[in-house]
Design a protein around this motif. Structure first.
Motif, PDB file in Angstrom:
ATOM      1  N   GLN A 222      10.631   2.060   8.230  1.00 55.70           N
ATOM      2  CA  GLN A 222      11.055   2.262   6.848  1.00 55.70           C
ATOM      3  C   GLN A 222      10.421   3.540   6.298  1.00 55.70           C
ATOM      4  OE1 GLN A 222      13.277   0.053   5.568  1.00 55.70           O
ATOM      5  NE2 GLN A 222      13.162  -1.055   7.504  1.00 55.70           N
ATOM      6  N   GLY A 223      10.834   3.893   5.087  1.00 60.25           N
ATOM      7  CA  GLY A 223      10.172   4.981   4.388  1.00 60.25           C
ATOM      8  C   GLY A 223      10.438   6.347   4.974  1.00 60.25           C
ATOM      9  N   PHE A 224       9.493   7.271   4.734  1.00 56.21           N
ATOM     10  CA  PHE A 224       9.649   8.661   5.155  1.00 56.21           C
ATOM     11  C   PHE A 224       8.272   9.315   5.186  1.00 56.21           C
ATOM     12  CE2 PHE A 224       9.655   8.533   0.604  1.00 56.21           C
ATOM     13  CZ  PHE A 224       9.117   9.723   0.168  1.00 56.21           C
ATOM     14  N   GLY A 225       8.241  10.557   5.632  1.00 57.09           N
ATOM     15  CA  GLY A 225       6.989  11.302   5.628  1.00 57.09           C
ATOM     16  C   GLY A 225       5.919  10.661   6.513  1.00 57.09           C
ATOM     17  N   TYR A 226       4.744  10.475   5.937  1.00 54.39           N
ATOM     18  CA  TYR A 226       3.614   9.922   6.684  1.00 54.39           C
ATOM     19  C   TYR A 226       3.564   8.393   6.626  1.00 54.39           C
ATOM     20  CZ  TYR A 226       1.867  14.730   6.743  1.00 54.39           C
ATOM     21  OH  TYR A 226       1.725  16.093   6.946  1.00 54.39           O
ATOM     22  N   ASP A 227       4.593   7.763   6.098  1.00 54.75           N
ATOM     23  CA  ASP A 227       4.598   6.303   5.952  1.00 54.75           C
ATOM     24  C   ASP A 227       4.293   5.551   7.246  1.00 54.75           C
ATOM     25  OD1 ASP A 227       5.112   6.666   3.300  1.00 54.75           O
ATOM     26  OD2 ASP A 227       7.127   5.796   3.312  1.00 54.75           O
ATOM     27  N   PRO A 228       4.767   6.007   8.424  1.00 53.06           N
ATOM     28  CA  PRO A 228       4.489   5.242   9.653  1.00 53.06           C
ATOM     29  C   PRO A 228       3.019   5.215  10.061  1.00 53.06           C
ATOM     30  CG  PRO A 228       6.393   6.676   9.961  1.00 53.06           C
ATOM     31  CD  PRO A 228       5.741   7.105   8.681  1.00 53.06           C
ATOM     32  N   ILE A 229       2.204   6.142   9.547  1.00 56.76           N
ATOM     33  CA  ILE A 229       0.800   6.177   9.990  1.00 56.76           C
ATOM     34  C   ILE A 229      -0.184   5.923   8.842  1.00 56.76           C
ATOM     35  CG2 ILE A 229       1.277   7.678  11.968  1.00 56.76           C
ATOM     36  CD1 ILE A 229       0.117  10.016  10.339  1.00 56.76           C
ATOM     37  N   PHE A 230       0.326   5.592   7.651  1.00 59.46           N
ATOM     38  CA  PHE A 230      -0.569   5.329   6.528  1.00 59.46           C
ATOM     39  C   PHE A 230      -0.605   3.840   6.224  1.00 59.46           C
ATOM     40  CE2 PHE A 230      -1.691   4.810   2.062  1.00 59.46           C
ATOM     41  CZ  PHE A 230      -2.838   5.593   1.979  1.00 59.46           C
ATOM     42  N   ILE A 231      -1.810   3.269   6.249  1.00 61.53           N
ATOM     43  CA  ILE A 231      -2.014   1.854   5.931  1.00 61.53           C
ATOM     44  C   ILE A 231      -2.768   1.771   4.605  1.00 61.53           C
ATOM     45  CG2 ILE A 231      -3.047  -0.326   6.661  1.00 61.53           C
ATOM     46  CD1 ILE A 231      -2.906   0.729   9.559  1.00 61.53           C
ATOM     47  N   PRO A 232      -2.127   1.280   3.554  1.00 59.23           N
ATOM     48  CA  PRO A 232      -2.797   1.226   2.255  1.00 59.23           C
ATOM     49  C   PRO A 232      -3.922   0.200   2.240  1.00 59.23           C
ATOM     50  CG  PRO A 232      -0.709   0.077   2.150  1.00 59.23           C
ATOM     51  CD  PRO A 232      -0.757   0.752   3.496  1.00 59.23           C
ATOM     52  N   LYS A 233      -4.947   0.485   1.473  1.00 64.26           N
ATOM     53  CA  LYS A 233      -6.071  -0.439   1.329  1.00 64.26           C
ATOM     54  C   LYS A 233      -5.570  -1.768   0.774  1.00 64.26           C
ATOM     55  CE  LYS A 233     -10.707  -0.644  -0.720  1.00 64.26           C
ATOM     56  NZ  LYS A 233     -11.676   0.106  -1.571  1.00 64.26           N
ATOM     57  N   GLY A 234      -5.973  -2.854   1.431  1.00 66.59           N
ATOM     58  CA  GLY A 234      -5.517  -4.179   1.011  1.00 66.59           C
ATOM     59  C   GLY A 234      -4.384  -4.721   1.859  1.00 66.59           C
ATOM     60  N   SER A 235      -3.939  -3.928   2.850  1.00 69.90           N
ATOM     61  CA  SER A 235      -2.860  -4.374   3.736  1.00 69.90           C
ATOM     62  C   SER A 235      -3.210  -4.045   5.181  1.00 69.90           C
ATOM     63  CB  SER A 235      -1.549  -3.685   3.372  1.00 69.90           C
ATOM     64  OG  SER A 235      -0.513  -4.031   4.284  1.00 69.90           O
ATOM     65  N   ASN A 236      -2.591  -4.764   6.103  1.00 69.27           N
ATOM     66  CA  ASN A 236      -2.711  -4.462   7.528  1.00 69.27           C
ATOM     67  C   ASN A 236      -1.461  -3.772   8.051  1.00 69.27           C
ATOM     68  OD1 ASN A 236      -5.286  -5.702   7.857  1.00 69.27           O
ATOM     69  ND2 ASN A 236      -4.299  -7.719   7.851  1.00 69.27           N
ATOM     70  N   HIS A 237      -0.526  -3.485   7.167  1.00 71.16           N
ATOM     71  CA  HIS A 237       0.749  -2.886   7.564  1.00 71.16           C
ATOM     72  C   HIS A 237       0.878  -1.464   7.039  1.00 71.16           C
ATOM     73  CE1 HIS A 237       2.175  -6.752   9.032  1.00 71.16           C
ATOM     74  NE2 HIS A 237       1.779  -7.300   7.892  1.00 71.16           N
ATOM     75  N   SER A 238       1.547  -0.633   7.808  1.00 73.42           N
ATOM     76  CA  SER A 238       1.817   0.727   7.348  1.00 73.42           C
ATOM     77  C   SER A 238       2.917   0.683   6.292  1.00 73.42           C
ATOM     78  CB  SER A 238       2.268   1.613   8.513  1.00 73.42           C
ATOM     79  OG  SER A 238       3.613   1.325   8.870  1.00 73.42           O
ATOM     80  N   PHE A 239       3.024   1.755   5.516  1.00 74.56           N
ATOM     81  CA  PHE A 239       4.102   1.844   4.534  1.00 74.56           C
ATOM     82  C   PHE A 239       5.465   1.711   5.208  1.00 74.56           C
ATOM     83  CE2 PHE A 239       1.928   4.357   0.852  1.00 74.56           C
ATOM     84  CZ  PHE A 239       1.580   3.161   0.255  1.00 74.56           C
ATOM     85  N   ALA A 240       5.579   2.203   6.437  1.00 73.63           N
ATOM     86  CA  ALA A 240       6.866   2.173   7.138  1.00 73.63           C
ATOM     87  C   ALA A 240       7.234   0.783   7.629  1.00 73.63           C
ATOM     88  CB  ALA A 240       6.852   3.151   8.314  1.00 73.63           C
ATOM     89  N   GLU A 241       6.297  -0.162   7.540  1.00 76.86           N
ATOM     90  CA  GLU A 241       6.594  -1.557   7.884  1.00 76.86           C
ATOM     91  C   GLU A 241       6.966  -2.367   6.642  1.00 76.86           C
ATOM     92  OE1 GLU A 241       3.955  -2.928  11.553  1.00 76.86           O
ATOM     93  OE2 GLU A 241       2.691  -1.992  10.026  1.00 76.86           O
ATOM     94  N   MET A 242       7.019  -1.714   5.491  1.00 77.51           N
ATOM     95  CA  MET A 242       7.278  -2.401   4.230  1.00 77.51           C
ATOM     96  C   MET A 242       8.634  -1.989   3.664  1.00 77.51           C
ATOM     97  SD  MET A 242       3.610  -1.805   2.323  1.00 77.51           S
ATOM     98  CE  MET A 242       2.046  -2.203   3.124  1.00 77.51           C
ATOM     99  N   ASN A 243       9.278  -2.905   2.938  1.00 76.51           N
ATOM    100  CA  ASN A 243      10.434  -2.514   2.153  1.00 76.51           C
ATOM    101  C   ASN A 243       9.927  -1.888   0.857  1.00 76.51           C
ATOM    102  OD1 ASN A 243       9.882  -4.617   0.258  1.00 76.51           O
ATOM    103  ND2 ASN A 243      11.062  -6.077   1.493  1.00 76.51           N
ATOM    104  N   ILE A 244      10.851  -1.390   0.031  1.00 79.93           N
ATOM    105  CA  ILE A 244      10.426  -0.673  -1.170  1.00 79.93           C
ATOM    106  C   ILE A 244       9.608  -1.564  -2.107  1.00 79.93           C
ATOM    107  CG2 ILE A 244      11.258   0.403  -3.302  1.00 79.93           C
ATOM    108  CD1 ILE A 244      13.434   1.747  -1.749  1.00 79.93           C
ATOM    109  N   ALA A 245      10.008  -2.807  -2.263  1.00 75.55           N
ATOM    110  CA  ALA A 245       9.290  -3.713  -3.164  1.00 75.55           C
ATOM    111  C   ALA A 245       7.862  -3.939  -2.684  1.00 75.55           C
ATOM    112  CB  ALA A 245      10.037  -5.039  -3.277  1.00 75.55           C
ATOM    113  N   GLU A 246       7.692  -4.092  -1.375  1.00 76.51           N
ATOM    114  CA  GLU A 246       6.349  -4.288  -0.821  1.00 76.51           C
ATOM    115  C   GLU A 246       5.510  -3.026  -0.972  1.00 76.51           C
ATOM    116  OE1 GLU A 246       7.481  -7.511   2.700  1.00 76.51           O
ATOM    117  OE2 GLU A 246       7.725  -5.366   3.066  1.00 76.51           O
ATOM    118  N   LYS A 247       6.117  -1.881  -0.694  1.00 72.38           N
ATOM    119  CA  LYS A 247       5.408  -0.611  -0.810  1.00 72.38           C
ATOM    120  C   LYS A 247       4.958  -0.363  -2.243  1.00 72.38           C
ATOM    121  CE  LYS A 247       5.910   4.360   0.087  1.00 72.38           C
ATOM    122  NZ  LYS A 247       6.795   5.440   0.607  1.00 72.38           N
ATOM    123  N   ASN A 248       5.776  -0.754  -3.191  1.00 74.78           N
ATOM    124  CA  ASN A 248       5.460  -0.485  -4.591  1.00 74.78           C
ATOM    125  C   ASN A 248       4.277  -1.283  -5.116  1.00 74.78           C
ATOM    126  OD1 ASN A 248       7.265   1.570  -5.143  1.00 74.78           O
ATOM    127  ND2 ASN A 248       8.925   0.182  -5.711  1.00 74.78           N
TER     128      ASN A 248
END
Length: 197
Positions: free
Chosen positions: A147-173
């Motif tokens: 999912q997503g774009f840019g660096y989303d496949p390699i960025f894991i936000p604090k508080g999650s074990n998933h990268s942005f690219a593993e999330m839908n828009i609602a989860e990413k937000n």
């Protein structure tokens, strides 16, 4: 319905922003407005680049508009790629090459902490306003997700074990730097509507 001219043709960013804006806001892209230009981002700060884009479009249209600039800041790389994030591996803005270069740069680094930082510049009635959003996280060892774009496949936000690219828009937000900045901008616009500023 309040129309906002967004100084971008990046459809990914438009979709993210439209997804979090209240229903009475409608985003128009440069393409929607019949503007076909590539605005340079020559400066060393996100604030200056965001202002450059918004100011260019405001001067062309005299319409209230906003823009944004986003950078991925990696601590062990002294804040790189930062303002150069989109063109980290070359001027062609290749997401995959950018990710590959960053992972190579971090191959021998123990500290993989990083953050996404975005700055919105709103020009409203000839006044300039800035809104910042930050998302702390870490850089993964390898790309994950589609999912997503840019660096989303390699960025894991604090508080999650998933990268942005593993999330839908609602989860990413739930974590998104861009949503945090948009929320601040919307709060400002709503305060104007209600005569609070």
């Amino acid at each position: 319905m309040q129309t906002l001219l967004f100084a971008t043709n990046n459809q990914h960013k438009v979709e993210e922003i439209q997804n979090v804006l209240p229903a009475h806001y409608h985003v128009i892209t440069l393409r929607n407005a019949g503007i076909d230009i590539e605005i340079e981002e020559p400066y060393d700060t996100l604030e200056e680049n965001a202002h450059k884009k918004a100011h260019t479009i405001f001067e062309m249209t005299r319409k209230n508009c906003f823009s944004e600039d986003t950078g991925l800041e990696v601590d062990s790389l002294e804040g790189a790629p930062g303002v150069k994030s989109a063109r980290y591996a070359g001027i062609e803005r290749d997401y995959k090459k950018n990710n590959e270069k960053l992972l190579q740069e971090l191959a021998n680094k123990n500290d993989r902490t990083a953050r996404f930082r975005t700055v919105f510049c709103l020009i409203m009635d000839n006044h300039v306003h800035y809104f910042e959003g930050i998302c702390e996280g870490t850089i993964a060892l390898a790309p994950k997700g589609i999912q997503g774009f840019g660096y989303d496949p390699i960025f894991i936000p604090k508080g999650s074990n998933h990268s942005f690219a593993e999330m839908n828009i609602a989860e990413k937000n739930k974590f998104s730097h861009r949503k945090k900045a948009i929320d601040k901008m919307v709060a400002f616009l709503e305060s104007l509507q209600h005569g609070k500023s």
